[in-house]
Design a protein around this motif. Structure first.
Motif, PDB file in Angstrom:
ATOM      1  N   LYS A 258      -5.418  -6.212   1.677  1.00  0.00           N
ATOM      2  CA  LYS A 258      -3.673  -7.009   1.112  1.00  0.00           C
ATOM      3  C   LYS A 258      -4.412  -6.894  -0.510  1.00  0.00           C
ATOM      4  CE  LYS A 258      -2.643 -10.615   4.681  1.00  0.00           C
ATOM      5  NZ  LYS A 258      -3.146 -11.855   5.277  1.00  0.00           N
ATOM      6  N   LYS A 259      -6.073  -6.852  -0.541  1.00  0.00           N
ATOM      7  CA  LYS A 259      -6.677  -6.776  -1.923  1.00  0.00           C
ATOM      8  C   LYS A 259      -6.390  -5.681  -2.513  1.00  0.00           C
ATOM      9  CE  LYS A 259     -10.521  -9.992  -0.974  1.00  0.00           C
ATOM     10  NZ  LYS A 259     -12.309  -9.445  -0.567  1.00  0.00           N
TER      11      LYS A 259
ATOM     12  N   HIS B 280      -3.316  -3.595  -1.664  1.00  0.00           N
ATOM     13  CA  HIS B 280      -1.808  -3.457  -1.973  1.00  0.00           C
ATOM     14  C   HIS B 280      -1.615  -4.546  -3.344  1.00  0.00           C
ATOM     15  CE1 HIS B 280      -1.083  -2.743   2.201  1.00  0.00           C
ATOM     16  NE2 HIS B 280      -1.417  -1.800   1.569  1.00  0.00           N
ATOM     17  N   GLN B 281      -2.239  -6.033  -3.322  1.00  0.00           N
ATOM     18  CA  GLN B 281      -2.762  -6.867  -4.931  1.00  0.00           C
ATOM     19  C   GLN B 281      -2.787  -5.752  -5.935  1.00  0.00           C
ATOM     20  OE1 GLN B 281      -5.474 -10.260  -4.378  1.00  0.00           O
ATOM     21  NE2 GLN B 281      -3.560 -10.736  -2.407  1.00  0.00           N
TER      22      GLN B 281
ATOM     23  N   MET C  98      -2.674  -2.419  -6.503  1.00  0.00           N
ATOM     24  CA  MET C  98      -1.016  -1.511  -6.831  1.00  0.00           C
ATOM     25  C   MET C  98      -0.018  -1.664  -5.668  1.00  0.00           C
ATOM     26  SD  MET C  98      -2.076   2.948  -6.038  1.00  0.00           S
ATOM     27  CE  MET C  98      -2.953   3.189  -7.828  1.00  0.00           C
ATOM     28  N   SER C  99       0.833  -2.241  -6.484  1.00  0.00           N
ATOM     29  CA  SER C  99       1.657  -3.049  -5.421  1.00  0.00           C
ATOM     30  C   SER C  99       2.903  -1.243  -5.897  1.00  0.00           C
ATOM     31  CB  SER C  99       2.975  -4.113  -6.426  1.00  0.00           C
ATOM     32  OG  SER C  99       3.279  -3.491  -7.856  1.00  0.00           O
ATOM     33  N   ILE C 100       3.822  -1.292  -4.631  1.00  0.00           N
ATOM     34  CA  ILE C 100       4.968  -0.797  -4.731  1.00  0.00           C
ATOM     35  C   ILE C 100       5.139  -0.264  -6.054  1.00  0.00           C
ATOM     36  CG2 ILE C 100       6.949   0.343  -3.155  1.00  0.00           C
ATOM     37  CD1 ILE C 100       5.986  -1.903  -0.863  1.00  0.00           C
ATOM     38  N   GLU C 101       5.910  -1.016  -6.561  1.00  0.00           N
ATOM     39  CA  GLU C 101       6.195  -0.898  -7.897  1.00  0.00           C
ATOM     40  C   GLU C 101       5.716  -0.415  -8.579  1.00  0.00           C
ATOM     41  OE1 GLU C 101       5.935  -4.023  -6.088  1.00  0.00           O
ATOM     42  OE2 GLU C 101       8.111  -4.693  -6.112  1.00  0.00           O
ATOM     43  N   GLU C 102       4.412  -0.608  -8.956  1.00  0.00           N
ATOM     44  CA  GLU C 102       3.557   0.614  -9.437  1.00  0.00           C
ATOM     45  C   GLU C 102       3.138   1.785  -8.795  1.00  0.00           C
ATOM     46  OE1 GLU C 102       0.417   0.857 -12.801  1.00  0.00           O
ATOM     47  OE2 GLU C 102       2.164  -0.608 -12.300  1.00  0.00           O
TER      48      GLU C 102
ATOM     49  N   GLU D 189       5.496   4.096  -7.623  1.00  0.00           N
ATOM     50  CA  GLU D 189       6.618   4.000  -7.789  1.00  0.00           C
ATOM     51  C   GLU D 189       6.268   4.894  -9.234  1.00  0.00           C
ATOM     52  OE1 GLU D 189       9.514   1.297  -6.674  1.00  0.00           O
ATOM     53  OE2 GLU D 189      10.031   2.238  -4.787  1.00  0.00           O
TER      54      GLU D 189
END
Length: 201
Positions: free
Chosen positions: A112-113, A115-116, A118-122, A124
């Motif tokens: 979770k940390k 993913h926070q 580096m998000s999916i949008e980042e 992409e």
């Protein structure tokens, strides 16, 4: 003197560990009791045999009744031992399951940390920028490759070879022999004068 080392170290022994230890101790006591009763049954059977040989049938019968009662206790003891061992195994296996669940929980929190951060949008966006940079570089390479003729390419290679040759070329050895060097003549005036020794009269 007080506690010289600060806070007292916390014990790693859990309540489950204490429970398992107590169950094992009870199991061991029951096994000792089982062994002792088995030895008594063997002695009582031998005593009953002697009583029958001596004609004391009633006493032998009474002793066998007592022996039978002990055998029933022995069966109950065996069931209790089995129950204790099953309980110990269940607790130990549950401890393993708890450690697995704890590990999974730590792993999930770590993910979770991440993913926070580096998000999916980042991700992409980074991939898109990388693709754009690669495409831009390819276009530059195509432009550079298309702007030179074969004559230009040959001239570039010739200049490259010349520069490489300059870096590794050694000075040429002279073909003519070097002039011989004659020894220099010292002028007479520059020679050291001899000191005449005058004999004493």
């Amino acid at each position: 003197m007080g506690n010289l080392f600060g806070r007292k170290k916390q014990s790693r022994v859990t309540e489950q560990d204490k429970a398992v230890l107590q169950l094992k101790q009870q199991r061991d006591k029951l096994k000792q009791y089982q062994k002792r009763v088995t030895q008594q049954l063997e002695r009582e059977r031998e005593i009953a045999r002697h009583l029958l040989r001596d004609g004391k049938k009633e006493r032998a019968k009474l002793l066998l009744k007592k022996k039978r009662y002990r055998e029933q206790l022995l069966d109950k003891t065996e069931n209790q031992i089995t129950s204790l061992e099953t309980m110990v195994q269940s607790i130990e296996f549950t401890q393993i399951e708890m450690k697995v669940v704890e590990g999974l929980q730590i792993g999930n929190e770590c993910l979770k940390k991440m993913h926070q951060v580096m998000s999916i949008e980042e991700v992409e966006r980074i991939l898109e920028e990388t693709q754009e940079a690669v495409e831009y570089q390819r276009q530059i390479d195509d432009l550079l490759a298309g702007s030179f003729t074969q004559e230009d390419e040959d001239a570039i290679l010739e200049e490259l070879n010349a520069i490489t040759q300059e870096q590794i070329e050694l000075p040429e050895v002279p073909s003519e022999p070097l002039p011989e060097r004659k020894p220099e003549q010292v002028p007479r005036e520059a020679r050291p004068k001899q000191v005449e020794l005058v004999a004493a009269s």
